[in-house]
Design a protein around this motif. Sequence first.
Motif, PDB file in Angstrom:
ATOM      1  N   ASP A 201       0.946  -1.278  -0.073  1.00 11.02           N
ATOM      2  CA  ASP A 201      -0.098   0.143  -0.130  1.00 11.02           C
ATOM      3  C   ASP A 201       0.955   1.176  -0.017  1.00 11.02           C
ATOM      4  OD1 ASP A 201      -2.206  -1.752   0.198  1.00 11.02           O
ATOM      5  OD2 ASP A 201      -1.977  -1.587   2.579  1.00 11.02           O
ATOM      6  N   ARG A 202       2.023   1.332   0.767  1.00  8.57           N
ATOM      7  CA  ARG A 202       2.663   2.271   0.923  1.00  8.57           C
ATOM      8  C   ARG A 202       3.540   2.624  -0.710  1.00  8.57           C
ATOM      9  NH1 ARG A 202       5.923   2.338   6.772  1.00  8.57           N
ATOM     10  NH2 ARG A 202       4.091   1.212   7.913  1.00  8.57           N
ATOM     11  N   LEU A 203       3.858   1.617  -1.304  1.00  5.02           N
ATOM     12  CA  LEU A 203       4.223   1.807  -2.734  1.00  5.02           C
ATOM     13  C   LEU A 203       3.331   2.619  -3.579  1.00  5.02           C
ATOM     14  CD1 LEU A 203       6.143  -1.763  -3.244  1.00  5.02           C
ATOM     15  CD2 LEU A 203       7.315   0.276  -2.938  1.00  5.02           C
ATOM     16  N   VAL A 204       2.211   1.832  -3.423  1.00 11.99           N
ATOM     17  CA  VAL A 204       1.057   2.470  -4.275  1.00 11.99           C
ATOM     18  C   VAL A 204       0.882   4.010  -3.850  1.00 11.99           C
ATOM     19  CG1 VAL A 204      -1.241   2.298  -5.044  1.00 11.99           C
ATOM     20  CG2 VAL A 204       0.078   0.452  -5.062  1.00 11.99           C
ATOM     21  N   GLU A 205       0.798   4.400  -2.511  1.00  8.72           N
ATOM     22  CA  GLU A 205       0.484   5.553  -2.181  1.00  8.72           C
ATOM     23  C   GLU A 205       1.451   6.620  -2.472  1.00  8.72           C
ATOM     24  OE1 GLU A 205      -2.118   3.844   1.619  1.00  8.72           O
ATOM     25  OE2 GLU A 205      -0.219   4.898   1.905  1.00  8.72           O
ATOM     26  N   SER A 206       2.779   6.040  -2.489  1.00 11.47           N
ATOM     27  CA  SER A 206       3.931   6.923  -2.957  1.00 11.47           C
ATOM     28  C   SER A 206       4.096   6.996  -4.630  1.00 11.47           C
ATOM     29  CB  SER A 206       5.153   6.031  -2.448  1.00 11.47           C
ATOM     30  OG  SER A 206       5.081   5.982  -0.986  1.00 11.47           O
ATOM     31  N   GLY A 207       3.305   6.727  -5.069  1.00 11.25           N
ATOM     32  CA  GLY A 207       3.540   6.696  -6.706  1.00 11.25           C
ATOM     33  C   GLY A 207       3.992   5.672  -7.520  1.00 11.25           C
ATOM     34  N   LEU A 208       3.844   4.181  -6.892  1.00 16.02           N
ATOM     35  CA  LEU A 208       4.564   3.298  -7.537  1.00 16.02           C
ATOM     36  C   LEU A 208       3.629   2.115  -8.169  1.00 16.02           C
ATOM     37  CD1 LEU A 208       7.902   3.356  -5.470  1.00 16.02           C
ATOM     38  CD2 LEU A 208       8.038   3.860  -7.752  1.00 16.02           C
ATOM     39  N   ALA A 209       3.843   1.565  -9.218  1.00 21.00           N
ATOM     40  CA  ALA A 209       3.242   0.543  -9.610  1.00 21.00           C
ATOM     41  C   ALA A 209       4.109  -0.630  -9.497  1.00 21.00           C
ATOM     42  CB  ALA A 209       2.607   0.635 -11.041  1.00 21.00           C
ATOM     43  N   PHE A 210       3.500  -1.830  -9.005  1.00 17.77           N
ATOM     44  CA  PHE A 210       4.491  -3.056  -8.943  1.00 17.77           C
ATOM     45  C   PHE A 210       4.032  -4.166  -9.652  1.00 17.77           C
ATOM     46  CE2 PHE A 210       1.993  -3.015  -5.295  1.00 17.77           C
ATOM     47  CZ  PHE A 210       1.651  -4.206  -4.913  1.00 17.77           C
TER      48      PHE A 210
END
Length: 318
Positions: A201-210
């Motif tokens: 969730d942190r990755l996504v909230e920070s503007g990262l797709a994974f």
Amino acid sequence: MTAPSTDRHADAPPAQRLEEFPRRFCGVCGRVVRREFKPGPGGRPDASCPRCGSLERHRFLALLLSALQPTMPDLGVLLDVAPTPHVTPLLARLGPRHHVRLDLGADNRLVDVLGSLTELPLPDASVDLLVCYHVLEHVPDDRSAMREIARVLGSGGVGLVQVPFRPGTRTDEDPSADEEERLRRFGQRDHVRYYGDDFEDRLVESGLAFTRVTPRSVLGERMCTWLKVVPDELVWIVRSSANAAVPPPLEVDPTPTGLARAFEATLDELTLVRGRLLDSRAETERLRRQLEAAGSGWTARRVARGVRRRAGRLLGRG
Ligand SMILES: C[S@@+](CC[C@H](N)C(=O)[O-])C[C@H]1O[C@@H](n2cnc3c(N)ncnc32)[C@H](O)[C@@H]1O
Ligand SMILES: [Zn+2]
């Protein structure tokens, strides 16, 4: 009629043959190790290559890089956060025009830039490949660090990220904990958290797709044993979500299925190494029998000398 094969491995499928080959192969230094690896941090058994010191995560990274390499013929900026000495040459082999090794400087690792992941000294959208292994768990403001990764990744840029991670839990963190408590809760005196599922969730909230990959998903169980990588240790392949709609200019589809396809070439090479060793084992055995059969006497001694020389060459001592 064909004579039955005397090689008990000959008809076995490759996977079975692999199982009967109890050595290790280090994808970082490219060497076969004729015993278990050395213990790793915290005494973890069979973890560290005795030749180059690589750990499980570095060996899987080596494979990921070799799978991605053909898709990165023109690499501009490669950012290696907290570089590891034995991984640096693998990254250099990708031929980036700028290879930037960056660290905060907590230890004496060799870097080009002293700086923080939370404030990267790089322009927006300037990085083609970013490697960030086992750093975020050290950073009190990890969301700033993740936002910086998203900011600097270019439109086709890819980041390879790994953190200590416990699936099925929530992140346990406390940047104010003292060293003893950090060791107990987060596994190391300089860690401020142990990540759980909300890492993503942190990755996504920070503007990262994974996309997440594991050694098991691309290599299969048996190859994981031979290469001594942790089968379920996740690696996140990240891209800036601003660019997620733009397909990456990668020929390799960075999903487990796509990577598995790309891995085939790498695995073929490894199988070759293994095959050569199996052959040399059979050849050594044949020479040993010749040596025994030579008996004694002058001719026998001459035969024996020749056989020993060939055996020595075969075993790399000649
Ligand atoms: C465990 S080492 C990681 C080594 C290597 N990447 C690996 O996978 O083996 C953690 C490193 O993160 C660095 N570090 C901690 N906080 C950082 C930050 N804010 N920016 C850049 N590096 C940081 C530390 O200095 C340390 O060298
Ligand atoms: Zn090695």
